[in-house]
Design a protein around this motif. Structure first.
Motif, PDB file in Angstrom:
ATOM      1  N   VAL A   1       1.307  -2.524   6.063  1.00 45.59           N
ATOM      2  CA  VAL A   1       2.180  -2.056   7.157  1.00 45.59           C
ATOM      3  C   VAL A   1       3.386  -2.962   7.296  1.00 45.59           C
ATOM      4  CG1 VAL A   1       2.317  -1.730   9.654  1.00 45.59           C
ATOM      5  CG2 VAL A   1       0.300  -0.931   8.399  1.00 45.59           C
ATOM      6  N   LEU A   2       3.155  -4.271   7.195  1.00 41.94           N
ATOM      7  CA  LEU A   2       4.276  -5.213   7.290  1.00 41.94           C
ATOM      8  C   LEU A   2       5.272  -4.988   6.162  1.00 41.94           C
ATOM      9  CD1 LEU A   2       5.575  -7.639   8.646  1.00 41.94           C
ATOM     10  CD2 LEU A   2       4.124  -9.122   7.222  1.00 41.94           C
TER      11      LEU A   2
ATOM     12  N   VAL B   1       7.211  -1.939   6.899  1.00 43.15           N
ATOM     13  CA  VAL B   1       8.202  -2.198   7.948  1.00 43.15           C
ATOM     14  C   VAL B   1       9.382  -2.990   7.404  1.00 43.15           C
ATOM     15  CG1 VAL B   1       8.576  -3.419  10.125  1.00 43.15           C
ATOM     16  CG2 VAL B   1       6.530  -2.041   9.818  1.00 43.15           C
ATOM     17  N   ILE B   2       9.088  -3.993   6.582  1.00 41.61           N
ATOM     18  CA  ILE B   2      10.170  -4.794   6.001  1.00 41.61           C
ATOM     19  C   ILE B   2      11.050  -3.935   5.091  1.00 41.61           C
ATOM     20  CG2 ILE B   2      10.668  -6.689   4.423  1.00 41.61           C
ATOM     21  CD1 ILE B   2       8.186  -8.098   5.513  1.00 41.61           C
ATOM     22  N   PHE B   3      10.399  -3.074   4.314  1.00 45.74           N
ATOM     23  CA  PHE B   3      11.163  -2.197   3.423  1.00 45.74           C
ATOM     24  C   PHE B   3      12.082  -1.269   4.212  1.00 45.74           C
ATOM     25  CE2 PHE B   3      11.450   1.957   1.337  1.00 45.74           C
ATOM     26  CZ  PHE B   3      12.132   1.606   0.173  1.00 45.74           C
ATOM     27  N   LEU B   4      11.492  -0.687   5.276  1.00 44.35           N
ATOM     28  CA  LEU B   4      12.314   0.213   6.094  1.00 44.35           C
ATOM     29  C   LEU B   4      13.439  -0.541   6.799  1.00 44.35           C
ATOM     30  CD1 LEU B   4       9.513   2.486   7.655  1.00 44.35           C
ATOM     31  CD2 LEU B   4      11.104   3.044   5.792  1.00 44.35           C
ATOM     32  N   ALA B   5      13.147  -1.777   7.229  1.00 40.75           N
ATOM     33  CA  ALA B   5      14.165  -2.570   7.910  1.00 40.75           C
ATOM     34  C   ALA B   5      15.307  -2.914   6.958  1.00 40.75           C
ATOM     35  CB  ALA B   5      13.544  -3.837   8.489  1.00 40.75           C
ATOM     36  N   VAL B   6      14.911  -3.337   5.749  1.00 40.13           N
ATOM     37  CA  VAL B   6      15.951  -3.666   4.769  1.00 40.13           C
ATOM     38  C   VAL B   6      16.753  -2.414   4.398  1.00 40.13           C
ATOM     39  CG1 VAL B   6      16.343  -4.483   2.422  1.00 40.13           C
ATOM     40  CG2 VAL B   6      14.702  -5.654   3.876  1.00 40.13           C
TER      41      VAL B   6
ATOM     42  N   LEU C   1     -11.212  -8.332   5.464  1.00 39.99           N
ATOM     43  CA  LEU C   1     -10.294  -8.312   4.328  1.00 39.99           C
ATOM     44  C   LEU C   1      -9.515  -7.009   4.266  1.00 39.99           C
ATOM     45  CD1 LEU C   1      -9.286  -9.728   1.782  1.00 39.99           C
ATOM     46  CD2 LEU C   1     -11.223  -8.718   0.539  1.00 39.99           C
ATOM     47  N   LEU C   2     -10.203  -5.920   4.544  1.00 40.14           N
ATOM     48  CA  LEU C   2      -9.538  -4.613   4.536  1.00 40.14           C
ATOM     49  C   LEU C   2      -8.478  -4.535   5.625  1.00 40.14           C
ATOM     50  CD1 LEU C   2      -9.394  -1.807   3.296  1.00 40.14           C
ATOM     51  CD2 LEU C   2     -11.197  -1.084   4.875  1.00 40.14           C
ATOM     52  N   GLY C   3      -8.833  -5.089   6.790  1.00 43.23           N
ATOM     53  CA  GLY C   3      -7.854  -5.079   7.883  1.00 43.23           C
ATOM     54  C   GLY C   3      -6.631  -5.903   7.553  1.00 43.23           C
ATOM     55  N   GLN C   4      -6.824  -7.052   6.897  1.00 46.30           N
ATOM     56  CA  GLN C   4      -5.698  -7.886   6.503  1.00 46.30           C
ATOM     57  C   GLN C   4      -4.800  -7.160   5.487  1.00 46.30           C
ATOM     58  OE1 GLN C   4      -7.404 -11.544   5.095  1.00 46.30           O
ATOM     59  NE2 GLN C   4      -7.933 -12.294   7.169  1.00 46.30           N
ATOM     60  N   ASN C   5      -5.454  -6.473   4.549  1.00 40.46           N
ATOM     61  CA  ASN C   5      -4.665  -5.746   3.555  1.00 40.46           C
ATOM     62  C   ASN C   5      -3.834  -4.629   4.193  1.00 40.46           C
ATOM     63  OD1 ASN C   5      -5.644  -7.340   1.488  1.00 40.46           O
ATOM     64  ND2 ASN C   5      -7.388  -5.972   1.062  1.00 40.46           N
ATOM     65  N   ILE C   6      -4.478  -3.932   5.145  1.00 43.57           N
ATOM     66  CA  ILE C   6      -3.729  -2.863   5.839  1.00 43.57           C
ATOM     67  C   ILE C   6      -2.556  -3.438   6.608  1.00 43.57           C
ATOM     68  CG2 ILE C   6      -3.874  -1.111   7.627  1.00 43.57           C
ATOM     69  CD1 ILE C   6      -6.771  -0.616   6.754  1.00 43.57           C
ATOM     70  N   ALA C   7      -2.771  -4.580   7.247  1.00 42.46           N
ATOM     71  CA  ALA C   7      -1.687  -5.220   8.004  1.00 42.46           C
ATOM     72  C   ALA C   7      -0.563  -5.641   7.080  1.00 42.46           C
ATOM     73  CB  ALA C   7      -2.221  -6.422   8.773  1.00 42.46           C
ATOM     74  N   LEU C   8      -0.929  -6.172   5.908  1.00 37.85           N
ATOM     75  CA  LEU C   8       0.106  -6.564   4.947  1.00 37.85           C
ATOM     76  C   LEU C   8       0.886  -5.352   4.439  1.00 37.85           C
ATOM     77  CD1 LEU C   8      -1.828  -9.282   2.872  1.00 37.85           C
ATOM     78  CD2 LEU C   8       0.019  -9.635   4.536  1.00 37.85           C
TER      79      LEU C   8
END
Length: 297
Positions: free
Chosen positions: A17-18, A21-26, A8-15
């Motif tokens: 990071v995603l 990344v989306i914020f920086l991309a936008v 669960l912690l790994g999924q949260n970290i991935a979310l």
């Protein structure tokens, strides 16, 4: 740590990071350009696009804003350059140039220091144009010289994506020796004009005097002509009287004229003695006889 919690912690970290990344991309994809600027966008070091005012979109992580160019009108610092006129007079010309960038892609990739390039170009054009004109023309035709400089400069800077909005010649300075020579020339010209004005005044006075004399002569001639006409009329009247009244009328006129003359002599001031010739006494008698004869007739 239980495997479920780690997953669960790994999924949260991935979310997270995603999301980052989306914020920086936008954020990198959206570019808001102010009204007074234009953005030059590059992709892998090559020109991709020029963004105008408003909201713009670029490809994130591939495109980047390499240059932010202001499109406001700019003024070059006042520059001074020496030039020699066609009549070999050394002058120092102060110029000022206003311009604005209309094609940033040309300005960015074709010229390194645009202000220095424009200043150098202006100096060359000024020397070239003034070299074809004499000093008096430079002083009196400054507006024409400014227009020539602006046109020549506009043709040169067109490849740099620049529009020259205004070019001004602030002053044309001379060295002290030239100033002194021009002052002497100016004083000499003023003296010459004063002499010409005085000579024209004397000439006008002579012309007016001559016109006055001519007018007086014309009036005298008219008066003489009137007197001549009167004498001719009198002579004609006497001739008519002689023709109609005979010789007695003529004798009567002559006798009356003699009487009038003697009367005028007798009107003199003081006591005087008038000696009359015998012919005068006879004139009185003849006049009296003729008068009686005319009345009887």
């Amino acid at each position: 740590m239980p495997p479920e919690i780690s997953e669960l912690l790994g999924q949260n970290i991935a979310l997270i990071v995603l999301a980052v990344v989306i914020f920086l991309a936008v954020r990198s994809a959206v570019r808001i350009v102010p009204q007074s600027e234009k953005y030059v966008v590059e992709r892998f070091g090559r020109l991709r696009a020029v963004l105008g005012p408003g909201i713009n979109f670029i490809v994130p992580f591939l495109d980047r804003v390499a240059h932010k160019i202001s499109v406001l009108e700019r003024q070059l610092p006042t520059s001074r350059q020496d030039a020699i006129t066609a009549d070999n007079v050394l002058v120092q010309v102060e110029t000022s140039v206003f311009y604005r960038i209309i094609e940033p892609e040309k300005t960015v990739y074709r010229i390194r220091d645009v202000d220095a390039a424009i200043a150098t170009t202006v100096a060359g054009i000024v020397r070239s144009e003034i070299g074809t004109m004499e000093l008096d023309q430079v002083q009196s035709n400054r507006a024409h010289l400014i227009e020539r400089i602006r046109e020549s400069l506009a043709n040169v800077v067109d490849d740099w994506g620049i529009e020259v909005t205004r070019a001004e010649i602030l002053d044309v300075n001379l060295d002290e020796a030239t100033r002194a020579a021009m002052l002497q020339q100016l004083n000499a010209e003023r003296a010459r004009r004063a002499q010409v004005t005085e000579a024209e005044g004397r000439k006008r006075a002579v012309e007016l005097a001559a016109d006055g004399d001519l007018y007086a002569a014309e009036q005298q001639a008219k008066a003489k002509r009137v007197l001549a006409d009167a004498e001719a009329y009198a002579t004609n009247a006497i001739a008519v009287a002689i023709r109609d009244g005979g010789i007695e009328a003529a004798q009567y006129q002559v006798a009356m004229r003699q009487v009038e003359v003697l009367t005028e002599v007798g009107k003199g001031q003081g006591k005087q003695t008038i000696v009359l010739p015998a012919s005068a006494i006879e004139a009185f008698g003849d006049a009296f006889k003729l008068f009686r004869g005319l009345k009887a007739g």
